[in-house]
Design an enzyme around this catalytic site. Structure first.
Site, mmCIF file in Angstrom:
data_model
loop_
_atom_site.group_PDB
_atom_site.id
_atom_site.type_symbol
_atom_site.label_atom_id
_atom_site.label_comp_id
_atom_site.label_asym_id
_atom_site.label_seq_id
_atom_site.Cartn_x
_atom_site.Cartn_y
_atom_site.Cartn_z
ATOM 1 N N GLU A 1 -4.847 2.298 -4.516
ATOM 2 C CA GLU A 1 -3.399 2.485 -4.348
ATOM 3 C C GLU A 1 -2.730 1.236 -3.778
ATOM 4 O O GLU A 1 -1.611 1.284 -3.287
ATOM 5 C CB GLU A 1 -3.123 3.671 -3.417
ATOM 6 C CG GLU A 1 -3.497 3.464 -1.959
ATOM 7 C CD GLU A 1 -4.930 3.862 -1.645
ATOM 8 O OE1 GLU A 1 -5.211 4.191 -0.480
ATOM 9 O OE2 GLU A 1 -5.767 3.855 -2.565
ATOM 10 N N ASP B 1 0.854 -1.193 0.000
ATOM 11 C CA ASP B 1 0.000 0.000 0.000
ATOM 12 C C ASP B 1 0.890 1.244 0.000
ATOM 13 O O ASP B 1 1.894 1.298 0.722
ATOM 14 C CB ASP B 1 -0.910 0.002 1.234
ATOM 15 C CG ASP B 1 -1.988 1.064 1.136
ATOM 16 O OD1 ASP B 1 -3.013 0.799 0.474
ATOM 17 O OD2 ASP B 1 -1.812 2.151 1.714
ATOM 18 N N ILE B 2 0.521 2.224 -0.820
ATOM 19 C CA ILE B 2 1.288 3.476 -0.880
ATOM 20 C C ILE B 2 0.934 4.328 0.338
ATOM 21 O O ILE B 2 -0.248 4.606 0.588
ATOM 22 C CB ILE B 2 0.974 4.253 -2.168
ATOM 23 C CG1 ILE B 2 1.285 3.379 -3.390
ATOM 24 C CG2 ILE B 2 1.771 5.553 -2.227
ATOM 25 C CD1 ILE B 2 0.853 4.000 -4.715
#
Length: 358
Positions: free
Chosen positions: A261, A218-219
């Site tokens: 994302e 996950d960003i």
């Protein structure tokens, strides 16, 4: 007739206005895909799409551009693919029909040739020593032979051309299949391809052929990038992370955009310890690069990611493995982000145990 046209005009204009209202209300970029997304929602013809959107709205949330993009890929994009496949299939059927027509024509020519030979054989049986009659028969035989040879030459040439056309259609069909399995923004595998690859690896692992591990990525603070710099920069961030994943995977590894994302990587023949090492290499690679705005060169800071690592256990289901990966990912985010947490780390073990007790 005129009244019907006016009614259709008014109806579609109202759908278009409703779509634009949603785009303004949720502050989505006015891209054609976003317009198509909200226009389709306004018509109410796509029940699955409307149910998904209504659940978000009824929860009191705004539909984010990332959610719209994911729902578009699930509920709208497949219909475009179906149309392409149908069109390609029709073209292949048409080519096959032409081949069958050529074969029928060749059969007709061969039948006519056979009849000519039979007739000539009968004529030869009736003549005695009439040289002129023999010459006529032989001339007719030569002419029939030339005609069938010409027909065969034409058939061969058309078959060569048709083979090339069918090969081209097959390549186009493969391209369409690849498009169906590729995320259009990041150009890596999409969720559909990931799910299929996961099921395949699970089946192999259950047969004892090979194990595998999985990274859930996950960003960090992605929403703030979107809110601060806009969705074009957000798209740039997604592409940058996807490139980092591609550059650090190889062979039969599967890197995919899982949704929004979030990304995921499947690593066949990779034990947990090696998967953690790879995850940390990816994390370091991405955090080492400074993000620049493509249009102005403005420095936007550094990207970081959080990674959860899980590995296959006997009799794992896809859901069980994904849940462990998610627990590890969220443990990494709760622990301060920009971290890699595996299913054996204390932070993840505690959270997984709590979930199993619920």
């Amino acid at each position: 007739m005129m009244a019907s046209n006016i009614s259709e005009f008014d109806r579609t204009i109202s759908f278009g206005e409703a779509a634009l209202q949603r785009i303004r209300a949720f502050r989505h970029p006015a891209h054609p895909t976003n317009y198509e997304f909200w226009f389709t929602y306004a018509t109410g013809f796509n029940a699955g799409l409307n149910d998904a959107v209504n659940k978000i709205i009824s929860a009191g949330r705004a539909v984010t551009p990332e959610e719209a993009d994911t729902l578009y890929q699930i509920h709208i994009a497949p219909s475009h693919l179906s149309q392409k496949v149908d069109k390609m299939g029709a073209m292949i059927v048409d080519e096959i029909s032409q081949v069958m027509a050529m074969i029928d024509a060749a059969r007709g020519s061969a039948s006519a040739y056979d009849q000519s030979l039979n007739g000539l054989e009968e004529s030869l049986g009736r003549i005695d020593q009439d040289r002129d009659q023999v010459r006529l028969i032989i001339g007719a035989l030569i002419q029939a032979t030339r005609e069938i040879q010409h027909a065969n030459d034409e058939l061969e040439q058309r078959m060569v051309e048709t083979r090339q056309e069918i090969l081209a259609l097959q390549l186009n069909l493969e391209a369409i299949r690849a498009e169906a399995m590729t995320d259009p923004l990041t150009q890596i595998s999409n969720r559909k391809y990931f799910d299929a690859a996961l099921e395949k690896m699970l089946a192999e692992a259950r047969r004892g052929e090979r194990g595998f591990s999985m990274l859930m990525i996950d960003i960090d603070h992605f929403k703030s990038f979107n809110d601060t710099y806009g969705h074009l920069v957000g798209d740039q961030v997604l592409r940058a992370v996807a490139t980092g994943l591609q550059n650090n995977t190889k062979g039969q590894d599967v890197a995919a955009r899982y949704g929004g994302e979030e990304f995921a990587i499947l690593l066949p023949d990779t034990p947990l310890r090696s998967a953690v090492t790879l995850a940390d290499n990816i994390r370091r690679t991405i955090s080492a690069k400074e993000l620049l705005r493509q249009t102005t060169g403005e420095r936007l800071g550094r990207l970081t990611i959080s990674v959860g690592v899980a590995t296959y256990h006997d009799d794992d289901t896809a859901q069980a493995l994904l849940e462990r990966g998610d627990h590890c990912l969220y443990a990494a985010k709760r622990s301060g982000r920009n971290r890699v947490i595996s299913e054996t780390d204390p932070e993840a073990v505690m959270h997984i145990s709590d979930q199993e007790l619920l």
